[in-house]
Scaffold this motif. Structure first.
Motif, PDB file in Angstrom:
ATOM      1  N   ASN A   1       4.695   9.987  -1.682  1.00 26.31           N
ATOM      2  CA  ASN A   1       5.771   9.224  -2.306  1.00 26.31           C
ATOM      3  C   ASN A   1       6.547   8.542  -1.191  1.00 26.31           C
ATOM      4  O   ASN A   1       6.967   9.196  -0.226  1.00 26.31           O
ATOM      5  N   TYR A   2       6.716   7.230  -1.326  1.00 25.21           N
ATOM      6  CA  TYR A   2       7.348   6.466  -0.252  1.00 25.21           C
ATOM      7  C   TYR A   2       8.845   6.323  -0.523  1.00 25.21           C
ATOM      8  O   TYR A   2       9.256   5.812  -1.570  1.00 25.21           O
ATOM      9  N   ILE A   3       9.646   6.777   0.435  1.00 25.63           N
ATOM     10  CA  ILE A   3      11.109   6.740   0.319  1.00 25.63           C
ATOM     11  C   ILE A   3      11.640   5.844   1.428  1.00 25.63           C
ATOM     12  O   ILE A   3      11.561   6.193   2.612  1.00 25.63           O
ATOM     13  N   LEU A   4      12.153   4.700   1.065  1.00 26.99           N
ATOM     14  CA  LEU A   4      12.666   3.773   2.073  1.00 26.99           C
ATOM     15  C   LEU A   4      14.129   4.086   2.371  1.00 26.99           C
ATOM     16  O   LEU A   4      14.984   4.052   1.491  1.00 26.99           O
ATOM     17  N   ILE A   5      14.387   4.420   3.635  1.00 28.60           N
ATOM     18  CA  ILE A   5      15.761   4.616   4.124  1.00 28.60           C
ATOM     19  C   ILE A   5      15.847   3.876   5.452  1.00 28.60           C
ATOM     20  O   ILE A   5      15.439   4.393   6.493  1.00 28.60           O
ATOM     21  N   SER A   6      16.329   2.666   5.402  1.00 28.30           N
ATOM     22  CA  SER A   6      16.432   1.857   6.620  1.00 28.30           C
ATOM     23  C   SER A   6      17.882   1.846   7.090  1.00 28.30           C
ATOM     24  O   SER A   6      18.779   1.415   6.363  1.00 28.30           O
ATOM     25  N   HIS A   7      18.116   2.363   8.301  1.00 29.15           N
ATOM     26  CA  HIS A   7      19.470   2.400   8.854  1.00 29.15           C
ATOM     27  C   HIS A   7      19.719   1.134   9.667  1.00 29.15           C
ATOM     28  O   HIS A   7      19.199   0.979  10.771  1.00 29.15           O
ATOM     29  N   GLN A   8      20.488   0.242   9.101  1.00 30.23           N
ATOM     30  CA  GLN A   8      20.858  -0.985   9.812  1.00 30.23           C
ATOM     31  C   GLN A   8      22.363  -1.195   9.673  1.00 30.23           C
ATOM     32  O   GLN A   8      22.910  -1.089   8.574  1.00 30.23           O
ATOM     33  N   ASN A   9      23.013  -1.468  10.785  1.00 31.78           N
ATOM     34  CA  ASN A   9      24.442  -1.756  10.719  1.00 31.78           C
ATOM     35  C   ASN A   9      24.661  -3.126  10.091  1.00 31.78           C
ATOM     36  O   ASN A   9      23.858  -4.045  10.277  1.00 31.78           O
ATOM     37  N   VAL A  10      25.745  -3.250   9.336  1.00 39.29           N
ATOM     38  CA  VAL A  10      26.134  -4.565   8.808  1.00 39.29           C
ATOM     39  C   VAL A  10      27.483  -4.931   9.414  1.00 39.29           C
ATOM     40  O   VAL A  10      28.268  -4.065   9.804  1.00 39.29           O
ATOM     41  N   TYR A  11      27.730  -6.215   9.479  1.00 32.11           N
ATOM     42  CA  TYR A  11      28.970  -6.710  10.090  1.00 32.11           C
ATOM     43  C   TYR A  11      29.766  -7.468   9.034  1.00 32.11           C
ATOM     44  O   TYR A  11      29.275  -8.436   8.438  1.00 32.11           O
ATOM     45  N   ILE A  12      30.983  -6.995   8.796  1.00 35.13           N
ATOM     46  CA  ILE A  12      31.848  -7.567   7.768  1.00 35.13           C
ATOM     47  C   ILE A  12      33.218  -7.787   8.390  1.00 35.13           C
ATOM     48  O   ILE A  12      33.851  -6.846   8.887  1.00 35.13           O
TER      49      ILE A  12
ATOM     50  N   PHE B   1      10.829  -6.726   7.035  1.00 37.53           N
ATOM     51  CA  PHE B   1       9.642  -6.008   6.586  1.00 37.53           C
ATOM     52  C   PHE B   1       9.212  -4.905   7.550  1.00 37.53           C
ATOM     53  O   PHE B   1       8.570  -3.938   7.131  1.00 37.53           O
ATOM     54  N   LEU B   2       9.558  -5.026   8.817  1.00 37.07           N
ATOM     55  CA  LEU B   2       9.261  -3.925   9.732  1.00 37.07           C
ATOM     56  C   LEU B   2      10.102  -2.708   9.355  1.00 37.07           C
ATOM     57  O   LEU B   2       9.623  -1.568   9.397  1.00 37.07           O
ATOM     58  N   ASP B   3      11.352  -2.949   8.963  1.00 38.14           N
ATOM     59  CA  ASP B   3      12.200  -1.855   8.471  1.00 38.14           C
ATOM     60  C   ASP B   3      11.669  -1.297   7.158  1.00 38.14           C
ATOM     61  O   ASP B   3      11.682  -0.087   6.924  1.00 38.14           O
ATOM     62  N   LYS B   4      11.211  -2.181   6.282  1.00 36.30           N
ATOM     63  CA  LYS B   4      10.742  -1.760   4.962  1.00 36.30           C
ATOM     64  C   LYS B   4       9.480  -0.903   5.042  1.00 36.30           C
ATOM     65  O   LYS B   4       9.244  -0.050   4.182  1.00 36.30           O
ATOM     66  N   THR B   5       8.662  -1.132   6.062  1.00 34.22           N
ATOM     67  CA  THR B   5       7.393  -0.393   6.163  1.00 34.22           C
ATOM     68  C   THR B   5       7.511   0.898   6.968  1.00 34.22           C
ATOM     69  O   THR B   5       6.556   1.674   7.025  1.00 34.22           O
ATOM     70  N   THR B   6       8.655   1.126   7.602  1.00 40.62           N
ATOM     71  CA  THR B   6       8.820   2.331   8.430  1.00 40.62           C
ATOM     72  C   THR B   6       9.866   3.251   7.802  1.00 40.62           C
ATOM     73  O   THR B   6      10.892   3.567   8.409  1.00 40.62           O
ATOM     74  N   GLY B   7       9.589   3.663   6.587  1.00 44.36           N
ATOM     75  CA  GLY B   7      10.474   4.572   5.879  1.00 44.36           C
ATOM     76  C   GLY B   7      10.006   6.015   6.005  1.00 44.36           C
ATOM     77  O   GLY B   7       9.423   6.418   7.015  1.00 44.36           O
TER      78      GLY B   7
ATOM     79  N   TRP C   1       0.830  -1.205   0.000  1.00 48.45           N
ATOM     80  CA  TRP C   1       0.000   0.000   0.000  1.00 48.45           C
ATOM     81  C   TRP C   1       0.866   1.259   0.000  1.00 48.45           C
ATOM     82  O   TRP C   1       0.580   2.217  -0.739  1.00 48.45           O
ATOM     83  N   GLU C   2       1.936   1.267   0.796  1.00 50.34           N
ATOM     84  CA  GLU C   2       2.812   2.439   0.862  1.00 50.34           C
ATOM     85  C   GLU C   2       3.409   2.773  -0.502  1.00 50.34           C
ATOM     86  O   GLU C   2       3.611   3.944  -0.837  1.00 50.34           O
ATOM     87  N   ASN C   3       3.700   1.748  -1.284  1.00 50.11           N
ATOM     88  CA  ASN C   3       4.348   1.969  -2.578  1.00 50.11           C
ATOM     89  C   ASN C   3       3.367   2.262  -3.712  1.00 50.11           C
ATOM     90  O   ASN C   3       3.793   2.621  -4.812  1.00 50.11           O
ATOM     91  N   THR C   4       2.082   2.090  -3.455  1.00 55.03           N
ATOM     92  CA  THR C   4       1.100   2.286  -4.533  1.00 55.03           C
ATOM     93  C   THR C   4       0.118   3.423  -4.271  1.00 55.03           C
ATOM     94  O   THR C   4      -0.549   3.878  -5.197  1.00 55.03           O
ATOM     95  N   THR C   5       0.032   3.908  -3.050  1.00 61.54           N
ATOM     96  CA  THR C   5      -0.926   4.977  -2.746  1.00 61.54           C
ATOM     97  C   THR C   5      -0.504   6.289  -3.396  1.00 61.54           C
ATOM     98  O   THR C   5       0.688   6.537  -3.620  1.00 61.54           O
ATOM     99  N   ASP C   6      -1.488   7.132  -3.696  1.00 64.48           N
ATOM    100  CA  ASP C   6      -1.196   8.448  -4.264  1.00 64.48           C
ATOM    101  C   ASP C   6      -1.186   9.536  -3.187  1.00 64.48           C
ATOM    102  O   ASP C   6      -1.067  10.726  -3.494  1.00 64.48           O
ATOM    103  N   LEU C   7      -1.294   9.127  -1.914  1.00 66.99           N
ATOM    104  CA  LEU C   7      -1.281  10.095  -0.819  1.00 66.99           C
ATOM    105  C   LEU C   7       0.119  10.653  -0.567  1.00 66.99           C
ATOM    106  O   LEU C   7       0.271  11.760  -0.043  1.00 66.99           O
TER     107      LEU C   7
END
Length: 402
Positions: A94-105, A235-241, A86-92
């Motif tokens: 523009n959905y911009i996903l910016i999820s800040h997650q640390n990665v370990y390398i 998906f919790l990160d993906k929906t809270t942009g 819904w977030e990516n298709t609604t016309d209310l």
């Protein structure tokens, strides 16, 4: 006859002609350099003006006991997928996903500013990363210095995940390099496909950040069955942009609440929009842009005036010759053509020489753009000399009385 007119005029006082030609070359060098800086500063200011526009953060309310209950229910993955769609298709908005997650390398000797510190202590093998969707690149106008941006297929979670690296990593890894990372509990095999341009910024909801020390991952879509805990965190990160509102925030919040309730989720909340005042490229960038534009106009106007006055003096010197030519049947418009062509030749040759000089110092400009400027300057420079020529009185000029 047209060629003879051009030859005679060009050979008149050759030292003065060469001096004028040299001045036009220098003018085009300054124009090319100022134009280059103007385009760069204009682009940088435009990007940051866009970054500082107000965007709003969507936040979940899963804390404490609610959080534990949420992560214990596997069916919440489907509910989050519904919200994300819904977030990516609604016309209310523009959905911009910016999820800040640390990665370990592990086992990487990368720059210190890419590592993560907590209370002054470096967290071992931890690096800054962002998970983003295609709208992120469009909205913040992100460019690459090398490589390619994510394609549609790259957003599918597969055996090999493409990643983009900030410019600070450029001397430490290369395109095609394989990297293994721990991302929210899952081990991912990744491949570097490009490097973000050095002058790329984004709005993190609290301020403006550049992407120099960030690792960029695509917003992954699950194609197979994965661990429930990983899928829920993903998906919790993906929906809270973030959102760029197209409608009233209250109306958006009401619709978001309805969507969450229908998916049997605690309602997400929209945090008020944050906009930021430009500091690095704010007034300074606008002032520089104005300076370069003023320099362009000043140099162009000065060159046009000098060329115009020089040719008016030539016409004054050749007035008797021109009068004789006209008396012998040469049409006035042919003489006018010779004046315009001579100015055009000087401007065009000077422009090509100046552009080659600028190329040697790394400031060359689009040749078609400079050619267009040369044509405009020729047209304007010709107005006053042609006006002087049209006022020529043939009878008095032949007798030497004008």
């Amino acid at each position: 006859m047209l060629f003879d007119l051009l030859k005679t005029s060009l050979l008149y006082k050759p030292k003065k002609t060469l001096l004028l030609f040299f001045q036009i070359i220098v003018s085009f060098i300054v124009i090319s350099i100022a134009l280059s800086f103007f385009i760069v500063s204009n682009g940088s200011v435009a990007k940051l003006n866009r970054v500082t526009q107000s965007i709003c953060k969507i936040s979940d309310n899963y804390f404490g006991d609610e959080g534990e209950a949420f992560f214990s229910r596997a069916d919440n993955v489907g509910a989050l997928k519904k919200i994300y769609k819904w977030e990516n298709t609604t016309d209310l908005f523009n959905y911009i996903l910016i999820s800040h997650q640390n990665v370990y390398i592990e086992n990487k000797k990368w720059p210190e500013n890419c590592s993560i510190y907590f209370e002054g202590e470096k967290i071992s093998d931890a690096y800054y990363s962002l998970q983003v969707n295609p709208e992120f690149f469009r909205y913040f106008d992100i460019d690459l210095s090398e490589g390619i941006v994510f394609t549609e297929e790259d957003y599918l979670l597969d055996d090999n995940i493409p990643i983009l690296m900030g410019s600070d990593y450029k001397n430490y890894c290369s395109i095609g390099e394989k990297i293994e990372m721990d991302y929210i509990g899952a081990i991912l095999q990744c491949t570097v496909i490009g490097f973000i341009d050095d002058n790329s910024y984004y709005n993190n909801g609290n301020g403006i950040e550049n992407l120099n020390n960030k690792i960029i991952l695509p917003s992954l879509e699950l194609t197979d069955e994965y661990d429930t805990g990983f899928a829920l965190r993903l998906f919790l990160d993906k929906t809270t942009g973030f959102i760029q509102p197209n409608k009233d925030l209250n109306a958006i919040q009401n619709e978001l609440t309805q969507q969450c309730l229908s998916a049997d989720l605690l309602p997400f909340t929209i945090q008020g929009g944050n906009s930021f005042y430009l500091s690095m490229w704010g007034l300074e960038g606008n002032q520089l842009r104005s300076i370069f534009l003023s320099m362009l106009i000043l140099v162009s106007v000065t060159t046009v005036i000098c060329v115009s006055l020089n040719f008016c003096l030539k016409i004054r010197h050749f007035k008797k010759n021109y009068s004789i030519y006209i008396s012998n049947g040469i049409r006035r418009k042919n003489i006018v053509k010779s004046i315009i062509i001579e100015i055009f030749i000087l401007n065009t040759i000077a422009m090509f020489i100046a552009n080659n000089i600028c190329f040697l110092i790394g400031q060359s400009q689009n040749i078609l753009l400079l050619f267009g400027i040369a044509i405009i300057m020729t047209m304007i420079s010709s107005i006053y000399p042609i006006s002087c020529f049209k006022k020529l009185n043939i009878a008095t000029a032949i007798r030497g009385k004008e």
